[in-house]
Motif scaffolding. Structure first.
Motif, PDB file in Angstrom:
ATOM      1  N   ILE A  65       0.831  -1.242   0.160  1.00  0.00           N
ATOM      2  CA  ILE A  65      -0.249  -0.256  -0.116  1.00  0.00           C
ATOM      3  C   ILE A  65       1.174   1.338  -0.256  1.00  0.00           C
ATOM      4  N   SER A  66       0.373   2.515  -0.211  1.00  0.00           N
ATOM      5  CA  SER A  66       1.359   3.626  -0.173  1.00  0.00           C
ATOM      6  C   SER A  66       1.522   3.732   0.715  1.00  0.00           C
ATOM      7  N   MET A  67       2.458   5.100   1.629  1.00  0.00           N
ATOM      8  CA  MET A  67       2.724   5.423   2.820  1.00  0.00           C
ATOM      9  C   MET A  67       2.084   6.048   3.391  1.00  0.00           C
ATOM     10  N   ASP A  68       1.115   6.979   1.853  1.00  0.00           N
ATOM     11  CA  ASP A  68      -0.027   7.607   2.653  1.00  0.00           C
ATOM     12  C   ASP A  68      -0.900   6.636   2.697  1.00  0.00           C
ATOM     13  N   ASN A  69      -1.814   6.243   2.794  1.00  0.00           N
ATOM     14  CA  ASN A  69      -2.395   5.186   3.244  1.00  0.00           C
ATOM     15  C   ASN A  69      -2.589   4.262   4.159  1.00  0.00           C
ATOM     16  N   PHE A  70      -0.914   4.212   4.971  1.00  0.00           N
ATOM     17  CA  PHE A  70      -0.177   3.639   5.598  1.00  0.00           C
ATOM     18  C   PHE A  70      -0.373   4.232   6.730  1.00  0.00           C
ATOM     19  N   LYS A  71      -0.191   5.656   6.570  1.00  0.00           N
ATOM     20  CA  LYS A  71      -0.165   6.982   7.547  1.00  0.00           C
ATOM     21  C   LYS A  71      -1.389   7.090   7.680  1.00  0.00           C
ATOM     22  N   TYR A  72      -2.345   7.779   6.867  1.00  0.00           N
ATOM     23  CA  TYR A  72      -4.502   7.427   6.994  1.00  0.00           C
ATOM     24  C   TYR A  72      -5.074   6.369   8.141  1.00  0.00           C
ATOM     25  N   LEU A  73      -4.173   4.816   7.756  1.00  0.00           N
ATOM     26  CA  LEU A  73      -4.466   3.831   8.919  1.00  0.00           C
ATOM     27  C   LEU A  73      -4.381   3.474   9.784  1.00  0.00           C
ATOM     28  N   ARG A  74      -2.528   4.738  10.633  1.00  0.00           N
ATOM     29  CA  ARG A  74      -2.054   4.619  11.523  1.00  0.00           C
ATOM     30  C   ARG A  74      -2.239   5.331  12.553  1.00  0.00           C
ATOM     31  N   ASP A  75      -2.420   7.092  11.412  1.00  0.00           N
ATOM     32  CA  ASP A  75      -3.349   8.256  12.512  1.00  0.00           C
ATOM     33  C   ASP A  75      -4.586   7.822  13.581  1.00  0.00           C
ATOM     34  N   SER A  76      -5.397   7.463  12.832  1.00  0.00           N
ATOM     35  CA  SER A  76      -6.895   7.073  12.686  1.00  0.00           C
ATOM     36  C   SER A  76      -6.993   6.542  14.156  1.00  0.00           C
ATOM     37  N   GLY A  77      -5.943   5.818  14.557  1.00  0.00           N
ATOM     38  CA  GLY A  77      -5.815   5.108  16.147  1.00  0.00           C
ATOM     39  C   GLY A  77      -6.955   3.398  15.987  1.00  0.00           C
TER      40      GLY A  77
ATOM     41  N   TYR B 233      20.855   4.610  -8.536  1.00  0.00           N
ATOM     42  CA  TYR B 233      21.044   6.065  -8.079  1.00  0.00           C
ATOM     43  C   TYR B 233      19.603   5.272  -6.804  1.00  0.00           C
ATOM     44  N   PRO B 234      20.843   5.363  -5.505  1.00  0.00           N
ATOM     45  CA  PRO B 234      20.048   5.217  -4.386  1.00  0.00           C
ATOM     46  C   PRO B 234      18.566   6.065  -4.305  1.00  0.00           C
ATOM     47  N   THR B 235      17.213   5.885  -3.428  1.00  0.00           N
ATOM     48  CA  THR B 235      16.689   6.061  -2.934  1.00  0.00           C
ATOM     49  C   THR B 235      16.581   6.137  -2.407  1.00  0.00           C
ATOM     50  N   ALA B 236      15.753   5.052  -0.891  1.00  0.00           N
ATOM     51  CA  ALA B 236      16.032   5.137  -0.031  1.00  0.00           C
ATOM     52  C   ALA B 236      15.984   3.671   0.521  1.00  0.00           C
ATOM     53  N   TYR B 237      16.291   3.185   2.116  1.00  0.00           N
ATOM     54  CA  TYR B 237      16.090   2.191   2.651  1.00  0.00           C
ATOM     55  C   TYR B 237      14.706   1.504   3.109  1.00  0.00           C
ATOM     56  N   GLU B 238      14.832   0.801   2.918  1.00  0.00           N
ATOM     57  CA  GLU B 238      13.466   0.504   2.229  1.00  0.00           C
ATOM     58  C   GLU B 238      13.151  -0.697   3.755  1.00  0.00           C
ATOM     59  N   SER B 239      11.690  -0.417   4.059  1.00  0.00           N
ATOM     60  CA  SER B 239      11.169  -1.147   5.225  1.00  0.00           C
ATOM     61  C   SER B 239      10.463  -1.702   4.811  1.00  0.00           C
TER      62      SER B 239
ATOM     63  N   SER C  59       7.773  13.165  -0.019  1.00  0.00           N
ATOM     64  CA  SER C  59       6.821  13.423   0.013  1.00  0.00           C
ATOM     65  C   SER C  59       6.182  11.598  -0.295  1.00  0.00           C
ATOM     66  N   VAL C  60       6.657  10.556  -1.035  1.00  0.00           N
ATOM     67  CA  VAL C  60       6.443   8.999  -0.827  1.00  0.00           C
ATOM     68  C   VAL C  60       6.382   8.586   0.082  1.00  0.00           C
ATOM     69  N   THR C  61       7.329   8.653   0.741  1.00  0.00           N
ATOM     70  CA  THR C  61       7.074   7.501   1.824  1.00  0.00           C
ATOM     71  C   THR C  61       7.243   8.287   3.109  1.00  0.00           C
ATOM     72  N   LEU C  62       6.807   9.785   3.201  1.00  0.00           N
ATOM     73  CA  LEU C  62       6.311  10.481   4.468  1.00  0.00           C
ATOM     74  C   LEU C  62       7.315  10.938   5.831  1.00  0.00           C
ATOM     75  N   GLY C  63       8.496  10.488   4.917  1.00  0.00           N
ATOM     76  CA  GLY C  63       9.481  10.204   6.139  1.00  0.00           C
ATOM     77  C   GLY C  63       9.378   9.051   6.960  1.00  0.00           C
ATOM     78  N   LEU C  64       8.872   8.048   6.924  1.00  0.00           N
ATOM     79  CA  LEU C  64       9.259   6.258   7.300  1.00  0.00           C
ATOM     80  C   LEU C  64       9.851   5.690   6.694  1.00  0.00           C
ATOM     81  N   GLU C  65      10.451   6.031   5.504  1.00  0.00           N
ATOM     82  CA  GLU C  65      11.851   5.444   4.882  1.00  0.00           C
ATOM     83  C   GLU C  65      13.294   6.841   5.477  1.00  0.00           C
TER      84      GLU C  65
ATOM     85  N   GLN D  56       6.536   2.881  -5.657  1.00  0.00           N
ATOM     86  CA  GLN D  56       7.774   2.933  -7.523  1.00  0.00           C
ATOM     87  C   GLN D  56       6.410   3.637  -8.530  1.00  0.00           C
ATOM     88  N   LYS D  57       5.642   3.603  -8.685  1.00  0.00           N
ATOM     89  CA  LYS D  57       4.503   4.790  -9.710  1.00  0.00           C
ATOM     90  C   LYS D  57       5.129   6.085  -9.187  1.00  0.00           C
TER      91      LYS D  57
END
Length: 544
Positions: free
Chosen positions: A266-278, A507-513, A323-329, A395-396
């Motif tokens: 799932i996108s990090m936007d959706n991850f954050k949305y689900l996480r922040d819902s509590g 071209y390394p972008t982020a360390y993936e979790s 923007s893409v990982t919302l600082g999670l990576e 990736q998209k």
């Protein structure tokens, strides 16, 4: 009145008695029902449902895609395991010895292991599996072990011996990987023994058994009651195949699935949305691999060093990752994270500097004609294609940002989403300018990264073909894998990784979790040491 009571009293008493008996009977039935329900709850296997964005495949342990690695790891086991802290520990082999010259590995197999069909795991079966893997050596050329393994010998029913042609220090790490050195029951082999083509049935020794399967629909894994180790708390894991990440989130919110786990599901936007819902439990693993984009050095115009350098400097990576990982990576500046073995090297990052990018392109003859937005050279536009996996939710959006960023320096990028196998095929054939790729992660890096740089049809070998230093990288790569001198090995890795970094091919972008979201009635979720080994072993679910 008295006469009426006297006359009717027996009937009244009978009625009261009947009502009492009925009430008593109802009470007994109710208690019996409670007990039955409780017993059913206690005996019904616990099940969870998770979503995945691709079919799990035929689960041939000796092959790769389309089989999904996490599903193969549920069914099949290795001789040794890679665990937290980088340790190699026993699994199907309870112990092993290595000869002083590094050429002989003797494995003592566990004696209490059965396959899910009840057949016995022993030295004959272990040798049969390894022989079948080596018979398809070319397919596994990305693993150095296949190039040095001369033969496998059965010593007795519980002992096998691997004989090498030369020392190979990462042998145990490669045996620990999720494929292909895992073990299939005799009944799963085709009549000709060639698992390089297909298997009859996925039968492993692991904690799970594939019990139901509908291609592109679902896969049901049931607990292997013959499992020799600690059996999972859950009885069943159902994997629903849902290619679209938004649909996965909707299904989760409707309680149609219990668990989301993985990278790019799932996108990090959706991850954050689900996480922040509590409303749900969430988590993220430590960085396991490096997300990157390969800049193909063997295909014009990314074959030009200045074009690759212009790309490295032309993208605001920090902004893209935020923007893409919302600082999670964490932003990645090198292809190997510094906490990986032999990778703590002081390499200079390519800083974001669009002016420098423009200068590099001008020097290379890629000029921006007046009134145009795309640079040209000899009448040809600076046009690149960028391949991403269409079902990957990370990736998209990264591809779209890369496209927008490079447009600012006059580079036109055409982004194209491909199915996973098509994207991999283009990577291996070199049919691309830019293509997303992730490192193998533990337990394979950095040695598998180095191995693939010397083996054709891996995608990494092809990407590096345009470098003038490729012959030296190849020679040093072969030397480091056979080295028994730790100091020399450190020096060689430093040289190899430095040359690859300075070649600007990755071209390394982020360390993936890995991320996970799950309902609050699930407990015991703990990430394992690799991204291929999903945390089903400790999961449990409380019934409502």
């Amino acid at each position: 009145m008295f006469s009426y009571i006297k006359t009717k009293l027996p009937s009244i008493l009978m009625l009261i008695l009947a009502i009492s008996l009925a009430a008593c009977s109802t009470s007994v039935d109710k208690k019996a029902g409670d007990i039955d329900t409780q017993k059913q709850s206690e005996t019904t296997p616990k099940m969870i449902t998770m979503a995945w964005n691709a079919d799990v495949g035929p689960l041939n342990p000796h092959l790769y895609g389309p089989s999904q690695v996490f599903a193969q790891a549920m069914v099949y086991e290795p001789l040794v395991d890679y665990v937290e802290g980088g340790k190699i520990v026993p699994r199907l082999a309870e112990k092993w010895e290595i000869s002083d010259d590094g050429l002989v590995y003797t494995f003592h197999l566990r004696k209490d292991v059965k396959y899910s069909d009840g057949s016995v795991f022993n030295a004959d079966n272990a040798k049969k599996n390894i022989d079948a893997i080596i018979a398809n050596k070319q397919r596994h050329s990305w693993m150095g072990i296949v190039t040095v393994l001369d033969r496998t010998e059965k010593i007795n029913d519980d002992t096998i011996r691997l004989i090498l042609t030369k020392p190979y220090y990462p042998l145990l790490q490669e045996l620990a990987f999720a494929r292909p050195f895992r073990f299939l029951a005799d009944a799963g082999f085709p009549s000709d023994g060639k698992t390089s083509e297909a298997i009859v049935k996925p039968i492993g020794t692991g904690p799970w058994v594939l019990t139901e399967y509908k291609k592109d629909g679902y896969a049901v894994f049931s607990r292997n009651e013959n499992y020799w180790g600690i059996k999972p708390q859950l009885g069943t894991v159902k994997v629903l195949i849902i290619p679209d990440s938004e649909t996965i989130v909707t299904a989760f919110e409707k309680h149609e699935i219990d668990l989301i786990v993985g990278a790019g599901i799932i996108s990090m936007d959706n991850f954050k949305y689900l996480r922040d819902s509590g409303k749900y439990n969430t988590g993220a693993s430590e960085p396991l691999t490096t997300r990157s984009v390969i800049l193909n050095s063997a295909k014009a115009p990314t074959s030009e060093m200045n074009v690759r350098l212009a790309i490295q400097h032309g993208i605001d990576k920090a902004k893209m990752i935020q923007s893409v990982t919302l600082g999670l990576e964490k932003k990645a500046d090198t292809i190997m994270a510094s906490n990986f073995p032999y990778s703590n090297i002081d390499l200079k990052p390519y800083a974001y500097d669009p002016k420098k990018s423009e200068q590099l392109l001008d020097e290379a003859g890629w000029k921006l004609p007046s009134g145009k937005s795309v640079r040209e050279k000899d009448g040809k536009p600076l046009l690149l294609d960028l391949v991403y996996v269409s079902t990957d939710a990370i990736q998209k959006p990264m591809a779209e940002i890369l496209q927008a960023e490079l447009a600012k320096i006059g580079v036109q990028v055409q982004v194209k989403g491909e199915e996973l196998m098509v994207g991999n095929g283009r990577l291996k054939s070199g049919d691309y300018h830019l293509n997303f790729w992730s490192t193998y992660g533990v337990p394979n890096d950095p040695h598998n990264f180095v191995t693939t740089s010397t083996q054709a049809k891996t995608g990494i070998y092809e990407a590096l073909l345009g470098l003038s230093t490729k012959p030296q990288i190849d020679a040093q790569s072969k030397e480091v894998l056979a080295s028994t001198d730790e100091k020399k090995r450190v020096e060689l890795y430093r040289s190899i990784l430095t040359q690859i970094h300075e070649g600007a091919v990755f071209y390394p972008t982020a360390y993936e979790s890995m991320i996970t979201v799950y309902h609050k009635n699930l407990t015991g979720l703990k990430f394992n040491a690799t991204k291929y080994d999903f945390p089903f072993g400790t999961l449990d679910i409380t019934t409502k």
